[in-house]
Design a protein around this motif. Structure first.
Motif, PDB file in Angstrom:
ATOM      1  N   ASN A 531     -25.016   8.743 -42.920  1.00  0.00           N
ATOM      2  CA  ASN A 531     -25.174   8.924 -41.407  1.00  0.00           C
ATOM      3  C   ASN A 531     -25.069  10.390 -41.072  1.00  0.00           C
ATOM      4  O   ASN A 531     -25.855  10.778 -40.195  1.00  0.00           O
ATOM      5  N   GLY A 638     -22.855   6.401 -30.492  1.00  0.00           N
ATOM      6  CA  GLY A 638     -23.350   7.671 -30.661  1.00  0.00           C
ATOM      7  C   GLY A 638     -22.516   8.598 -31.615  1.00  0.00           C
ATOM      8  O   GLY A 638     -21.477   8.091 -31.973  1.00  0.00           O
ATOM      9  N   THR A 639     -23.002   9.915 -31.795  1.00  0.00           N
ATOM     10  CA  THR A 639     -22.599  10.675 -32.797  1.00  0.00           C
ATOM     11  C   THR A 639     -22.256  11.808 -31.913  1.00  0.00           C
ATOM     12  O   THR A 639     -23.152  12.775 -31.422  1.00  0.00           O
ATOM     13  N   ASP A 653     -27.434   6.913 -30.741  1.00  0.00           N
ATOM     14  CA  ASP A 653     -27.972   6.553 -31.988  1.00  0.00           C
ATOM     15  C   ASP A 653     -29.304   5.544 -32.021  1.00  0.00           C
ATOM     16  O   ASP A 653     -30.288   5.774 -32.806  1.00  0.00           O
ATOM     17  N   GLU A 654     -29.359   4.823 -30.690  1.00  0.00           N
ATOM     18  CA  GLU A 654     -30.317   3.912 -30.529  1.00  0.00           C
ATOM     19  C   GLU A 654     -31.643   4.591 -30.205  1.00  0.00           C
ATOM     20  O   GLU A 654     -32.774   4.373 -30.717  1.00  0.00           O
ATOM     21  N   GLN A 656     -31.837   8.560 -29.986  1.00  0.00           N
ATOM     22  CA  GLN A 656     -31.819   9.876 -30.285  1.00  0.00           C
ATOM     23  C   GLN A 656     -31.859  10.648 -29.196  1.00  0.00           C
ATOM     24  O   GLN A 656     -32.164  12.156 -29.096  1.00  0.00           O
ATOM     25  N   LYS A 694     -17.993   9.204 -34.572  1.00  0.00           N
ATOM     26  CA  LYS A 694     -18.557   8.090 -33.984  1.00  0.00           C
ATOM     27  C   LYS A 694     -17.912   7.538 -32.718  1.00  0.00           C
ATOM     28  O   LYS A 694     -16.495   7.236 -32.634  1.00  0.00           O
TER      29      LYS A 694
END
Length: 716
Positions: A531, A638-639, A653-654, A656, A694
């Motif tokens: 990831n 998210g990151t 994440d979904e 960007q 995360k």
């Protein structure tokens, strides 16, 4: 008793003398270019007593003997700039009003406090005086603005009863611009406008300006894209003179000119480009020779045939230096008549080109090379997707040619990586737009074999042209040339990268500067399917030096090339146009016209390239905000993608898209940024937020004009 009074009087006089000395020095330092008479200085200091006026004159004489001042007449003086640690540089302003100046001989940028910037604006060339120097930092003050980087700014008009202000979009422009009512030129309250600074009196806090152009309603795509361009000093319209010159360019080829060129029209030739491309810079030709070797032609649009030195188009192209690719539009370096029509290597049309031809085998070994002017005919226009399908096994036009070229490209790439080239897999965020220009989908495009095929042959041509010029220069005299350079990484930045990857549990010894690229490649290969791959690769790129154009050839670290230039994209890069002209002069034994001016050109086109990158990034941020504007209140995983004193950035994440969680919006504690640990830490519970963590976030506000998405953390 009398003796004590005398000593007291001397101390008092010394104190007064020191106070006057300090005040006089400060007066000259704040006004470095000005000449003051003794009388003006006394008036300025409000010194009226005759004894004190004599003391001031004697101090001025002392400062002249110390070379602090220069006497311009018996009673007139100015600061001696040659003896006051005065240096020149370009100032980078911050949104908080202070600045930094990069200067030769100083490892760190010189800090300029807000009250010492003397009306300097971001990017201005300034003269500064060093005022303080210690282990931690060097400080200075601006004493002269040598050259303004820009005088035009975009912002929002704020009306008052008898005047208006422009509130600039650019956060580094720390002063609103005062506009007299008669200089509004039709602008209304709330309009986005382009304003030019006309004067900035020394006594005024704000510069004075006039409206040059009303741009429209804030928030609309057109207005915001134009604002982004103008804020970065990029023109979005061509002057009439340039348009007029372009309209005279014919699409028809001249038979007399064709006769001077090598004719490749009978040879299989095709282009591979993005689906939405209109300016086709390059084409590949392929034929098998009688000896079994291959002849691979790398054909580049011959822009130099149409754009002549010192013409209106040439001057405008140099000014722009490159095309700019925003999310929903392209701002070309050349007018459309050239970029999309006359110069573009479109399918089923005869075109002038400048070519690099290589006789090679299927193992990528080169036996002969040739450079020169040609005429070609592209038989087929492939999109990257179409070429990729053939590489992956589907049938299609020129299948054998594409598969052979792909095989050679992989060999060339392997050799580069073995020599220490960085193995970067490009990722590009793309938006799918509806008919109204609104983003309806986000696509993350990655580099596949078809992209790498074209990339390797373009790299080959660029490298071989640079090698050719370099070798010819050694035989006679060095040839003034434009190299594409990439310096070795700064060990301090690599140290930060090492600290960053440590957060993910990776430890690498970067002590040997010559092995940095190989170690980063090994790390990227190790995390390729994890990831954190995208985040680590992005940070690896940021830890590298920035590539630039230079007349001094220091090689290209990232590509592991000793000689490298840009030859393959003259439709969209001015550097390539210069390279074409110099190469043609050398091939035809002409005297080289470029000399010392090339260094100035290199600095300019490098600067304009950075502006284009900034504009493109800002455009992407604006469309990210548009994409999530109907998702306010929704939650996403998210990151953590960035950390700073004011909060943390999170990439969802979904979709960007990246947003900001401010420090105050992190629940459960009072958090602070620890620079040594490079983490955000709670003061009581010691909870940490690190790169790559995360988290769950909620979109709670958007700011299209700030290009910002505000997020809040959602506690589990």
């Amino acid at each position: 008793m009398g003796r004590k009074n005398k000593q007291f009087g001397q101390k008092k006089n010394n104190k007064l003398k020191q106070s006057l000395l300090h005040t006089v020095r400060k007066l000259f330092q704040k006004n470095p270019g000005m000449i003051f008479s003794h009388r003006e200085i006394c008036d300025n200091l409000d010194v009226r007593d005759g004894v004190l006026r004599t003391l001031v004159f004697n101090l001025l004489k002392d400062l002249t003997h110390q070379d602090f001042l220069v006497a311009t007449a018996h009673d007139s003086f100015k600061l001696n700039l040659d003896n006051n640690h005065v240096i020149e540089g370009v100032i980078a302003m911050t949104s908080k009003g202070y600045g930094f100046v990069a200067a030769e001989g100083y490892e760190r940028d010189i800090f300029i406090a807000p009250n010492l910037t003397q009306q300097a604006l971001n990017g201005d060339k300034v003269k500064i005086q060093i005022t303080k120097k210690n282990k931690n930092r060097t400080e200075g003050q601006v004493i002269e603005i040598i050259e303004r980087e820009r005088l035009q700014f975009v912002g929002t008009i704020k009306m008052h009863e008898k005047f208006a202000f422009l509130l600039p979009d650019n956060s580094t422009m720390h002063s609103d611009i005062y506009i007299p009512k008669e200089k509004l030129n039709g602008a209304k309250d709330g309009n986005k406008a382009l304003v030019k600074i006309t004067v900035w009196p020394k006594s005024a806090n704000n510069p004075y300006g006039e409206v040059i152009e009303v741009l429209g309603r804030p928030g609309s795509n057109d207005t915001e894209m134009i604002s982004i361009l103008l804020n970065n000093g990029i023109d979005y319209k061509f002057p009439n003179e340039v348009i007029g010159e372009a309209e005279y360019v014919s699409m028809d080829l001249d038979e007399a000119e064709i006769a001077k060129r090598r004719d490749f029209r009978p040879i299989t030739t095709f282009t591979i480009d993005p689906l939405d491309a209109k300016d086709f810079d390059d084409a590949l030709s392929f034929q098998v020779l009688e000896n079994g070797h291959l002849e691979i032609g790398i054909h580049i649009a011959d822009v130099s045939h149409y754009v002549r030195p010192d013409s209106a188009m040439d001057k405008e192209a140099l000014k722009r230096s490159n095309s700019v690719y925003l999310v929903d539009r392209v701002i070309p370096m050349l007018p459309e008549q050239l970029s999309n029509l006359a110069c573009s290597l479109r399918p089923n049309e005869d075109k002038y080109s400048f070519s690099a031809i290589f006789e090679m085998d299927e193992k990528g070994e080169i036996y002969n090379e040739w450079f020169g002017k040609t005429v070609i005919h592209s038989d087929r226009r492939f999109t990257y997707e179409e070429a990729q399908e053939i590489i992956e096994g589907q049938d299609g036009d020129f299948k054998n040619e594409i598969l052979t070229l792909d095989k050679i490209a992989k060999i060339l790439r392997g050799r580069r990586l073995k020599k220490g080239a960085l193995k970067i897999e490009s990722e590009e965020m793309k938006f799918r737009l509806n008919e109204e220009g609104h983003p309806i989908d986000v696509v993350l495009k990655t580099s596949k074999d078809a992209h790498k095929l074209i990339e390797e042959f373009m790299l080959l041509a660029n490298r071989k042209v640079a090698e050719f010029i370099g070798k010819r220069g050694k035989v006679s005299n060095p040839i003034p040339f434009v190299y594409r350079c990439h310096d070795k990484p700064d060990l301090q930045k690599i140290g930060l990268f090492s600290l960053f990857i440590d957060k993910f549990g990776y430890k690498i010894d970067f002590d040997d500067q010559n092995n940095i690229a190989k170690k980063i490649n090994a790390l990227l290969e190790d995390v390729k399917h994890k990831n954190e791959y995208s985040l680590i690769q992005t940070m690896a790129i940021r830890s590298m030096a920035k590539a630039n154009y230079d007349v001094q050839n220091i090689g290209h670290y990232g590509l592991a090339f000793k000689d490298y230039t840009h030859f393959t994209s003259p439709i969209r890069r001015y550097a390539d146009l210069i390279v074409h002209r110099i190469l043609q002069e050398e091939l035809t034994n002409q005297k080289h016209k470029y000399g010392s001016i090339l260094d100035t050109f290199c600095k300019h086109i490098s600067r304009m390239e950075r502006k284009a990158v900034d504009a493109e990034r800002e455009s992407t941020k604006f469309f990210q905000v548009l994409f999530v504007q109907d998702k306010i209140g929704e939650e996403f995983t998210g990151t953590v993608s960035g950390l700073a004193e004011f909060g943390m950035f999170v990439k969802m994440d979904e979709n960007q898209c990246e947003g900001l969680v401010t420090m105050n919006d992190i629940p459960g504690d009072r958090f602070y940024f620890d620079q040594n640990k490079f983490a955000i830490i709670g003061t009581r519970n010691k909870k940490e937020f690190n790169f790559g963590d995360k988290v769950k976030v909620r979109i709670y506000e958007i700011h299209p004009q700030k290009r910002q998405i505000d997020l809040e953390l959602v506690e589990d």
